[in-house]
Design a protein around this motif. Structure first.
Motif, PDB file in Angstrom:
ATOM      1  N   TRP A   1      32.136  39.762  44.735  1.00 24.67           N
ATOM      2  CA  TRP A   1      32.316  40.924  45.796  1.00 24.67           C
ATOM      3  C   TRP A   1      32.945  40.319  46.951  1.00 24.67           C
ATOM      4  O   TRP A   1      33.730  41.023  47.525  1.00 24.67           O
ATOM      5  CB  TRP A   1      30.819  41.081  46.102  1.00 24.67           C
ATOM      6  N   ARG A   2      32.720  38.890  47.448  1.00 25.09           N
ATOM      7  CA  ARG A   2      33.427  38.695  48.649  1.00 25.09           C
ATOM      8  C   ARG A   2      35.073  38.332  48.465  1.00 25.09           C
ATOM      9  O   ARG A   2      35.779  38.713  49.327  1.00 25.09           O
ATOM     10  CB  ARG A   2      32.996  36.995  49.004  1.00 25.09           C
ATOM     11  N   VAL A   3      35.500  38.093  47.283  1.00 27.35           N
ATOM     12  CA  VAL A   3      36.690  38.188  47.123  1.00 27.35           C
ATOM     13  C   VAL A   3      37.511  39.428  47.193  1.00 27.35           C
ATOM     14  O   VAL A   3      38.584  39.635  47.839  1.00 27.35           O
ATOM     15  CB  VAL A   3      37.152  37.696  45.628  1.00 27.35           C
ATOM     16  N   VAL A   4      36.733  40.589  46.507  1.00 28.48           N
ATOM     17  CA  VAL A   4      37.261  41.981  46.655  1.00 28.48           C
ATOM     18  C   VAL A   4      37.248  42.282  48.075  1.00 28.48           C
ATOM     19  O   VAL A   4      38.379  42.901  48.559  1.00 28.48           O
ATOM     20  CB  VAL A   4      36.320  42.875  45.745  1.00 28.48           C
TER      21      VAL A   4
ATOM     22  N   GLN B   1      40.084  40.805  50.102  1.00 25.71           N
ATOM     23  CA  GLN B   1      41.475  41.311  49.569  1.00 25.71           C
ATOM     24  C   GLN B   1      41.784  42.814  50.198  1.00 25.71           C
ATOM     25  O   GLN B   1      42.740  42.948  50.254  1.00 25.71           O
ATOM     26  CB  GLN B   1      41.665  41.004  48.143  1.00 25.71           C
ATOM     27  N   PHE B   2      40.744  43.607  50.247  1.00 24.58           N
ATOM     28  CA  PHE B   2      40.761  44.988  50.425  1.00 24.58           C
ATOM     29  C   PHE B   2      40.003  45.479  51.729  1.00 24.58           C
ATOM     30  O   PHE B   2      38.665  45.564  51.648  1.00 24.58           O
ATOM     31  CB  PHE B   2      40.340  45.617  49.138  1.00 24.58           C
ATOM     32  N   PRO B   3      40.438  45.341  52.714  1.00 25.14           N
ATOM     33  CA  PRO B   3      39.754  45.653  54.046  1.00 25.14           C
ATOM     34  C   PRO B   3      38.956  47.067  53.940  1.00 25.14           C
ATOM     35  O   PRO B   3      37.891  46.842  54.538  1.00 25.14           O
ATOM     36  CB  PRO B   3      40.736  45.952  55.322  1.00 25.14           C
ATOM     37  N   ASP B   4      39.631  48.031  53.192  1.00 18.85           N
ATOM     38  CA  ASP B   4      38.925  49.387  53.225  1.00 18.85           C
ATOM     39  C   ASP B   4      37.650  49.266  52.437  1.00 18.85           C
ATOM     40  O   ASP B   4      36.421  49.833  52.985  1.00 18.85           O
ATOM     41  CB  ASP B   4      39.882  50.311  52.640  1.00 18.85           C
TER      42      ASP B   4
ATOM     43  N   SER C   1      30.915  42.779  53.127  1.00 13.11           N
ATOM     44  CA  SER C   1      31.717  41.836  52.703  1.00 13.11           C
ATOM     45  C   SER C   1      30.959  41.152  51.728  1.00 13.11           C
ATOM     46  O   SER C   1      31.108  39.946  51.032  1.00 13.11           O
ATOM     47  CB  SER C   1      31.893  40.839  53.733  1.00 13.11           C
ATOM     48  N   ALA C   2      29.499  41.330  51.595  1.00 15.76           N
ATOM     49  CA  ALA C   2      28.428  40.883  50.541  1.00 15.76           C
ATOM     50  C   ALA C   2      28.004  42.087  49.868  1.00 15.76           C
ATOM     51  O   ALA C   2      27.815  43.142  50.476  1.00 15.76           O
ATOM     52  CB  ALA C   2      27.690  39.650  51.093  1.00 15.76           C
ATOM     53  N   PRO C   3      27.489  41.845  48.785  1.00 21.64           N
ATOM     54  CA  PRO C   3      26.531  42.862  48.084  1.00 21.64           C
ATOM     55  C   PRO C   3      25.340  43.464  49.001  1.00 21.64           C
ATOM     56  O   PRO C   3      24.747  42.754  49.642  1.00 21.64           O
ATOM     57  CB  PRO C   3      26.079  42.498  46.839  1.00 21.64           C
TER      58      PRO C   3
END
Length: 190
Positions: free
Chosen positions: A66-69, A72-75, A82-84
């Protein structure tokens, strides 16, 4: 493998895991109790020490991915954080798993694990209510659809922890992970 077959048969015959709690039945209890007995043997050994509590948030790489996504994707980060959103549910769940919820015997350990897993499912599903207005606006769906989506996520997480969280499995997220690895045959692997 037997547990997975029982689970799949239960889903095919009886509906969703949420509607029919397959994991608390006599068959599942009988299959899992030997692992709880192994853990209790290990915990009863005076030379066994409990490691300090650690958590990875939501196990299985969920929090990390989740943190990686989000990075990488500000939207995505803006909409979904930034976390589940249910990460605190996972940390509470990890606290129970860490020390086998201080169970004193195998049956109490099985019951405590089931309670912890059900609490995780309930907590994850409830996070949808906290986010419903924002998600309805972004995705243009009705609140019931958001609730069903969060219930599906909660059910999937519940199934994952029921299948992958057994004690004495050697997995890092197992029930009693704060203790050394154990065996259903001898209690300790070392």
């Amino acid at each position: 493998m037997v547990g997975l077959r029982v689970f799949c048969a239960t889903l095919m015959l009886g509906g969703s895991a949420h509607a029919q709690d397959w994991s608390s039945g006599a068959v599942m209890r009988a299959l899992e109790i030997p692992a709880h007995e192994g853990l209790m043997t290990l915990m009863g050994n005076p030379d066994t020490t409990l490691a300090p509590f650690e958590t990875d948030g939501c196990s299985g790489g969920l929090s990390d991915a989740w943190r990686v996504v989000a990075g990488q994707f500000p939207d995505f980060d803006e909409i979904h954080q930034s976390a589940p959103p249910w990460e605190s549910c996972c940390v509470t769940h990890d606290a129970a798993y860490h020390n086998a919820d201080s169970a004193l015997d195998a049956r109490a350990s099985f019951d405590a694990r089931l309670i912890a897993d059900r609490a995780l499912r309930t907590c994850v599903a409830a996070t949808g209510g906290d986010r419903v207005d924002a998600l309805v606006a972004v995705y243009r769906v009705n609140p019931d659809q958001i609730a069903r989506a969060f219930e599906a996520i909660a059910d999937a997480m519940y199934m994952a922890v029921r299948i992958g969280g057994r004690p004495c499995s050697g997995l890092p997220w197992r029930w009693g992970y704060g203790y050394p690895s154990c065996s259903v045959l001898t209690g300790a692997l070392d």
